[in-house]
Write an enzyme that holds these catalytic residues in place. Structure first.
Site, PDB file in Angstrom:
ATOM      1  N   GLU A 150      -5.911   7.149  -0.573  1.00  0.00           N
ATOM      2  CA  GLU A 150      -6.315   6.341   0.578  1.00  0.00           C
ATOM      3  C   GLU A 150      -5.273   6.380   1.678  1.00  0.00           C
ATOM      4  O   GLU A 150      -5.612   6.395   2.860  1.00  0.00           O
ATOM      5  CB  GLU A 150      -6.562   4.888   0.152  1.00  0.00           C
ATOM      6  CG  GLU A 150      -6.956   4.004   1.323  1.00  0.00           C
ATOM      7  CD  GLU A 150      -7.360   2.603   0.907  1.00  0.00           C
ATOM      8  OE1 GLU A 150      -7.844   1.861   1.782  1.00  0.00           O
ATOM      9  OE2 GLU A 150      -7.191   2.256  -0.270  1.00  0.00           O
ATOM     10  N   ASP A 158      -6.348   5.055  -5.446  1.00  0.00           N
ATOM     11  CA  ASP A 158      -6.387   3.872  -4.575  1.00  0.00           C
ATOM     12  C   ASP A 158      -5.142   3.050  -4.918  1.00  0.00           C
ATOM     13  O   ASP A 158      -5.119   2.348  -5.923  1.00  0.00           O
ATOM     14  CB  ASP A 158      -7.648   3.051  -4.785  1.00  0.00           C
ATOM     15  CG  ASP A 158      -7.840   2.010  -3.677  1.00  0.00           C
ATOM     16  OD1 ASP A 158      -6.840   1.694  -2.998  1.00  0.00           O
ATOM     17  OD2 ASP A 158      -8.964   1.524  -3.485  1.00  0.00           O
ATOM     18  N   SER A 196     -19.601  -7.562  -1.914  1.00  0.00           N
ATOM     19  CA  SER A 196     -18.423  -7.721  -1.066  1.00  0.00           C
ATOM     20  C   SER A 196     -18.453  -9.058  -0.334  1.00  0.00           C
ATOM     21  O   SER A 196     -19.515  -9.535   0.075  1.00  0.00           O
ATOM     22  CB  SER A 196     -18.361  -6.577  -0.050  1.00  0.00           C
ATOM     23  OG  SER A 196     -17.327  -6.795   0.884  1.00  0.00           O
ATOM     24  N   GLY A 220     -12.579  -6.256  -3.522  1.00  0.00           N
ATOM     25  CA  GLY A 220     -12.126  -5.147  -4.344  1.00  0.00           C
ATOM     26  C   GLY A 220     -13.196  -4.533  -5.222  1.00  0.00           C
ATOM     27  O   GLY A 220     -13.819  -5.213  -6.030  1.00  0.00           O
ATOM     28  N   ASP A 268     -12.256   4.127  -3.584  1.00  0.00           N
ATOM     29  CA  ASP A 268     -12.577   2.745  -3.963  1.00  0.00           C
ATOM     30  C   ASP A 268     -13.472   2.678  -5.204  1.00  0.00           C
ATOM     31  O   ASP A 268     -13.424   1.693  -5.947  1.00  0.00           O
ATOM     32  CB  ASP A 268     -13.313   2.035  -2.816  1.00  0.00           C
ATOM     33  CG  ASP A 268     -12.411   1.721  -1.638  1.00  0.00           C
ATOM     34  OD1 ASP A 268     -11.260   1.311  -1.863  1.00  0.00           O
ATOM     35  OD2 ASP A 268     -12.854   1.895  -0.492  1.00  0.00           O
ATOM     36  N   LEU A 306      -3.844   0.447  -3.603  1.00  0.00           N
ATOM     37  CA  LEU A 306      -3.979  -1.018  -3.493  1.00  0.00           C
ATOM     38  C   LEU A 306      -5.396  -1.323  -3.045  1.00  0.00           C
ATOM     39  O   LEU A 306      -5.722  -1.227  -1.860  1.00  0.00           O
ATOM     40  CB  LEU A 306      -2.953  -1.597  -2.511  1.00  0.00           C
ATOM     41  CG  LEU A 306      -2.620  -3.085  -2.634  1.00  0.00           C
ATOM     42  CD1 LEU A 306      -1.396  -3.453  -1.772  1.00  0.00           C
ATOM     43  CD2 LEU A 306      -3.770  -3.997  -2.282  1.00  0.00           C
ATOM     44  N   ASP A 307      -6.231  -1.655  -4.002  1.00  0.00           N
ATOM     45  CA  ASP A 307      -7.612  -2.021  -3.687  1.00  0.00           C
ATOM     46  C   ASP A 307      -7.648  -3.511  -3.355  1.00  0.00           C
ATOM     47  O   ASP A 307      -6.986  -4.317  -4.013  1.00  0.00           O
ATOM     48  CB  ASP A 307      -8.505  -1.725  -4.885  1.00  0.00           C
ATOM     49  CG  ASP A 307      -9.982  -1.868  -4.565  1.00  0.00           C
ATOM     50  OD1 ASP A 307     -10.371  -1.516  -3.433  1.00  0.00           O
ATOM     51  OD2 ASP A 307     -10.735  -2.300  -5.446  1.00  0.00           O
ATOM     52  N   THR A 313      -6.936  -4.814  -0.044  1.00  0.00           N
ATOM     53  CA  THR A 313      -5.764  -5.109   0.789  1.00  0.00           C
ATOM     54  C   THR A 313      -5.953  -6.393   1.596  1.00  0.00           C
ATOM     55  O   THR A 313      -5.021  -7.177   1.755  1.00  0.00           O
ATOM     56  CB  THR A 313      -5.468  -3.934   1.746  1.00  0.00           C
ATOM     57  OG1 THR A 313      -5.190  -2.770   0.968  1.00  0.00           O
ATOM     58  CG2 THR A 313      -4.268  -4.231   2.629  1.00  0.00           C
ATOM     59  N   ASP A 362       0.832  -1.206   0.000  1.00  0.00           N
ATOM     60  CA  ASP A 362       0.000   0.000   0.000  1.00  0.00           C
ATOM     61  C   ASP A 362       0.867   1.257   0.000  1.00  0.00           C
ATOM     62  O   ASP A 362       0.655   2.184  -0.790  1.00  0.00           O
ATOM     63  CB  ASP A 362      -0.889   0.029   1.246  1.00  0.00           C
ATOM     64  CG  ASP A 362      -1.923  -1.070   1.290  1.00  0.00           C
ATOM     65  OD1 ASP A 362      -3.040  -0.854   0.805  1.00  0.00           O
ATOM     66  OD2 ASP A 362      -1.610  -2.148   1.824  1.00  0.00           O
TER      67      ASP A 362
END
Length: 358
Positions: free
Chosen positions: A133, A173, A241, A267, A299, A175-176, A178, A110
């Site tokens: 983020e 973002d 999700s 993600g 996101d 690193l979507d 994580t 990240d």
């Protein structure tokens, strides 16, 4: 007798010459002053800034250039994400909890991706507001330059378009997904960049670091991705999700029947790609994307821009457009679709809006 002549004194000659010079001065002074003024206006001031050829003037941003840098930033960030994961040096730690009480993870992937993406975009467009983020630590500042090159596919599909720099907000973002990243579920991981103009998402970039796949689109411009040829509106496959699939499943099956397929996934970037024509074996396909809890704008902004560019929709569960200015969170959940009757979907799922506030 000698002939009489006119005798000119030296003083008279001097006065005559001075009068002549005065007449010449008045004749040419206006002409010379005009030429000098034209010269000064035609040339930049010594040491003053010049607008580079092919670049937007000061105070303006060329969206085509910003798209090119956004693609590069997503790829560069993805390189860091991939390197950290493959080296198994995540250094994962908790950075807090979500509103639902789930622990949020933070990794070296990240942070390194964020640093690379942020400083590349900031170096190329210093006057633009950038929201990320992850926090940017000035102690880790690095110089990441852009060589002003624009990929051929962007050149061919996108025309230059200038907008005021103050109207632009960039959402990163780095690193979507994580959580899935720490679990080594690589297919869900993306890096994303979104450009909003006056709060409306107009450029979206979604990059998958582990397969080197990049989707980009610009509203009223072009894209390198498209919608699928067909979607199922009667019994849609709904992607949600992993953390709250049960909430959506109950309401969706009451609405569309027991044959409705619920696809749990990680993600937001991955979920938007599931609605599109992505030729990758690890990319699932869905007809509708639903999220019923609070979600951060970095996101969803890139996916929102991509869908808008292709004629699709991403709104709150009550059908309101999401503004990408102000706060960094979206309170009203979301529903996303493309080539479907979006308004009819919202009307069929009224109970989801209540679920988003629980």
């Amino acid at each position: 007798m000698a002939p009489m002549g006119i005798r000119l004194s030296p003083l008279g000659m001097a006065v005559f010459c001075l009068l002549g010079l005065g007449v010449l001065y008045h004749l040419y002074s206006g002409f010379l002053a005009g030429r000098f003024a034209f010269f000064m206006l035609s040339e930049p001031a010594a040491g003053g800034p010049e607008t580079p050829r092919g670049s937007a003037p000061a105070g303006a941003v060329d969206l085509r250039e910003l798209l090119a840098v956004s693609v590069l930033a997503a790829v560069r960030g993805g390189e860091e994400v991939k390197r950290v994961r493959e080296g198994n040096v995540l250094n994962a730690k908790a950075k807090g909890k979500t509103r639902e009480g789930a622990e949020e993870q933070l990794t070296s992937g990240d942070l390194l991706s964020n640093r690379r993406m942020f400083y590349l975009l900031k170096g190329a467009f210093p006057a633009v507001q950038i929201n990320s983020e992850e926090r940017v630590d000035t102690a880790d500042q690095e110089t990441v330059s852009w060589d002003h090159s624009i990929p051929e596919d962007i050149k061919q599909k996108i025309q230059p378009k200038e907008v005021p720099a103050e109207s632009v907000t960039v959402w990163i973002d780095p690193l979507d997904a994580t959580q899935e990243y720490t679990e080594d579920l690589r297919q869900y991981v993306t890096t994303m960049v979104c450009v909003a103009v006056n709060g409306k998402p107009v450029i979206g970039v979604i990059h998958k670091p582990f397969s080197a796949y990049t989707a980009w689109a610009m509203v009223d411009g072009g894209s390198n991705i498209r919608a699928r040829s067909s979607y199922n509106e009667k019994t849609p496959r709904i992607i949600v999700s992993r953390s709250h699939a049960g909430k959506v499943e109950q309401v969706a099956r009451q609405t569309f029947g027991n044959k409705t397929v619920i696809i749990p996934a990680g993600g937001a970037g991955y979920k938007v790609l599931a609605l599109l024509d992505v030729a990758e074996k690890n990319q699932e396909q869905a007809d509708v994307y639903i999220h019923v809890t609070y979600i951060k704008k970095w996101d969803i902004c890139a996916g929102n821009a991509v869908l808008r560019a292709l004629g699709g929709h991403m709104t709150t569960l009550t059908g309101e457009e999401i503004s990408y200015t102000g706060s960094d969170g979206n309170e009203g959940g979301l529903i996303a679709s493309i080539n479907m009757n979006h308004k009819a979907l919202i009307e069929k799922l009224p109970d989801l809006e209540k679920t988003s506030h629980k």
